[in-house]
Design a protein around this motif. Structure first.
Motif, mmCIF file in Angstrom:
data_model
loop_
_atom_site.group_PDB
_atom_site.id
_atom_site.type_symbol
_atom_site.label_atom_id
_atom_site.label_comp_id
_atom_site.label_asym_id
_atom_site.label_seq_id
_atom_site.Cartn_x
_atom_site.Cartn_y
_atom_site.Cartn_z
ATOM 1 N N ALA A 1 0.824 -1.214 0.000
ATOM 2 C CA ALA A 1 0.000 0.000 0.000
ATOM 3 C C ALA A 1 0.857 1.261 0.000
ATOM 4 O O ALA A 1 2.013 1.269 0.440
ATOM 5 N N ASN B 1 0.066 5.880 0.096
ATOM 6 C CA ASN B 1 -0.905 6.971 0.190
ATOM 7 C C ASN B 1 -0.423 8.143 -0.649
ATOM 8 O O ASN B 1 0.741 8.564 -0.528
ATOM 9 N N THR C 1 -1.641 -1.035 -4.198
ATOM 10 C CA THR C 1 -2.861 -0.350 -3.741
ATOM 11 C C THR C 1 -2.510 1.080 -3.375
ATOM 12 O O THR C 1 -1.619 1.315 -2.566
ATOM 13 N N GLN D 1 -3.940 4.658 -1.861
ATOM 14 C CA GLN D 1 -5.012 5.193 -1.031
ATOM 15 C C GLN D 1 -4.846 6.701 -0.882
ATOM 16 O O GLN D 1 -3.756 7.238 -1.059
ATOM 17 N N GLU E 1 -7.314 10.530 0.559
ATOM 18 C CA GLU E 1 -8.455 11.062 1.303
ATOM 19 C C GLU E 1 -8.913 12.355 0.650
ATOM 20 O O GLU E 1 -8.101 13.100 0.090
ATOM 21 N N PHE F 1 -10.269 6.340 -8.419
ATOM 22 C CA PHE F 1 -10.387 6.055 -6.992
ATOM 23 C C PHE F 1 -11.846 5.773 -6.626
ATOM 24 O O PHE F 1 -12.756 6.452 -7.113
ATOM 25 N N LEU G 1 -10.966 -0.672 2.947
ATOM 26 C CA LEU G 1 -9.546 -0.382 2.815
ATOM 27 C C LEU G 1 -8.725 -1.671 2.875
ATOM 28 O O LEU G 1 -8.940 -2.522 3.746
ATOM 29 N N GLU H 1 -12.320 8.147 2.541
ATOM 30 C CA GLU H 1 -11.069 7.419 2.350
ATOM 31 C C GLU H 1 -11.160 6.664 1.034
ATOM 32 O O GLU H 1 -12.097 5.887 0.814
ATOM 33 N N GLN I 1 -9.486 4.563 -2.525
ATOM 34 C CA GLN I 1 -8.582 3.460 -2.839
ATOM 35 C C GLN I 1 -8.620 3.174 -4.337
ATOM 36 O O GLN I 1 -9.655 3.276 -4.980
#
Length: 330
Positions: free
Chosen positions: A80, A82, A115, A117, A119, A139, A205, A325, A327
């Motif tokens: 993962a 971000n 993955t 991620q 926000e 997303f 998530l 959130e 992904q």
């Protein structure tokens, strides 16, 4: 022609230009959504045993007009990452955010991450805007939270009544500390931290449980001390001496007027005693005692986390933003 470049966070001039873009891009949001410059100046160049960080900038001539951030876990969830993109308000809708995200995806994929991620933050009860931008770039919403803010004067006004209704249960005790866990509780504290991702509502998530040992905790604590970030922590100690629950409030030396809740977790075997409320009272009391200039504390809770939302509402927290959130599979 806008160039997308990776930045060296130890180049303070470049870091400051990057930081200024993020501050301008988030200025419309309530509260204090962007960290103080002094914290970013210390934290972003510092070694971090928990998280790898890449900064990128969108540069037009000699001016930075976009800022991108990619973080990825280094201890667990190695699939993962971000990603966040910020654009100067006067240069939005020119494709700069799209270019930043594309570059962040390349960096993430190059590091073996599958993955991605992120926000987005919206006024309560609204949709669209940043969410539509993210959806158009692949997303999907994986979880929904409420970002809440507590004004400390409101907390003080209701604190005594709440404490009277939720005393520390018989046989339990509360231990507090600033950032560094006492040796005698460290092993049990590690065990509880390892339960966090399994117990916190994550929606869709793609995250798995993490493992914490004493060396990992101590390394994370050392970094916080080095960058001037205080984790004011309360532990609930069960009758048998085990750590039954934990909560913390985090405050930075660079801005002592605003704090945020990190985690609140009670071992399922010890629930039903209102330990969550007792722990939150202990951390907020500790924050006020150490930082009398503290004005507000923020926290975020999944909409489905009914119990913790009720605790926070009782303390005086009120929703200021909806957090989606996001992904995307690379």
């Amino acid at each position: 022609m806008v160039d997308i470049e990776q930045l060296n966070p130890r180049n303070e001039a470049a870091l400051r230009a990057w930081w200024e873009v993020g501050r301008a891009a988030t200025a419309y949001r309530p509260g204090k959504p962007w960290p103080a410059w002094e914290l970013s100046r210390l934290a972003l160049p510092a070694d971090n045993p928990e998280r790898g960080t890449t900064l990128i900038g969108a540069i037009d001539g000699r001016e930075m007009i976009g800022a991108g951030l990619l973080t990825r876990p280094l201890q667990d969830n190695l699939h993962a990452a971000n990603a966040y993109a910020y654009v100067q308000p006067t240069r939005q809708r020119e494709g700069i955010g799209t270019a930043l995200l594309a570059e962040l995806e390349v960096v993430a994929a190059g590091d073996g991450r599958t993955t991605l991620q992120s926000e987005v933050y919206l006024p309560p009860g609204t949709d669209g805007g940043p969410a539509a931008f993210a959806a158009a770039r692949g997303f999907a919403v994986a979880n929904r939270e409420a970002l809440k803010e507590l004004t400390l004067s409101h907390y003080v006004a209701r604190r005594d009544d709440l404490a009277a209704s939720a005393p520390v249960p018989s046989g339990y005790r509360i231990v507090t500390f600033d950032t560094v866990c006492p040796d005698e509780h460290l092993a049990s504290y590690c065990r509880l931290l390892g339960m966090l991702l399994a117990e916190v509502p994550l929606g869709e998530l793609d995250l798995t449980d993490s493992g914490w040992d004493e060396a990992r905790v101590r390394a994370a604590e050392r970094r916080l001390v080095d960058i001037g970030r205080h984790m004011l922590t309360a532990l609930a100690i069960a009758p048998d001496g085990a750590v039954a629950g934990v909560s913390d409030v985090r405050i930075n030396d660079a801005d002592q007027t605003a704090g945020e809740v990190g985690i609140t977790l009670v071992d399922p075997a010890h629930r039903g005693h209102r330990l969550g409320t007792a722990l939150k009272l202990a951390t907020h009391d500790l924050a006020l005692a150490n930082y009398p200039q503290l004005v507000s504390v923020d926290t975020a809770n999944a909409d489905v986390n009914v119990h913790m939302n009720a605790v926070n509402d009782a303390l005086g927290y009120r929703t200021i933003e909806t957090v989606l959130e996001l992904q995307k599979k690379l």
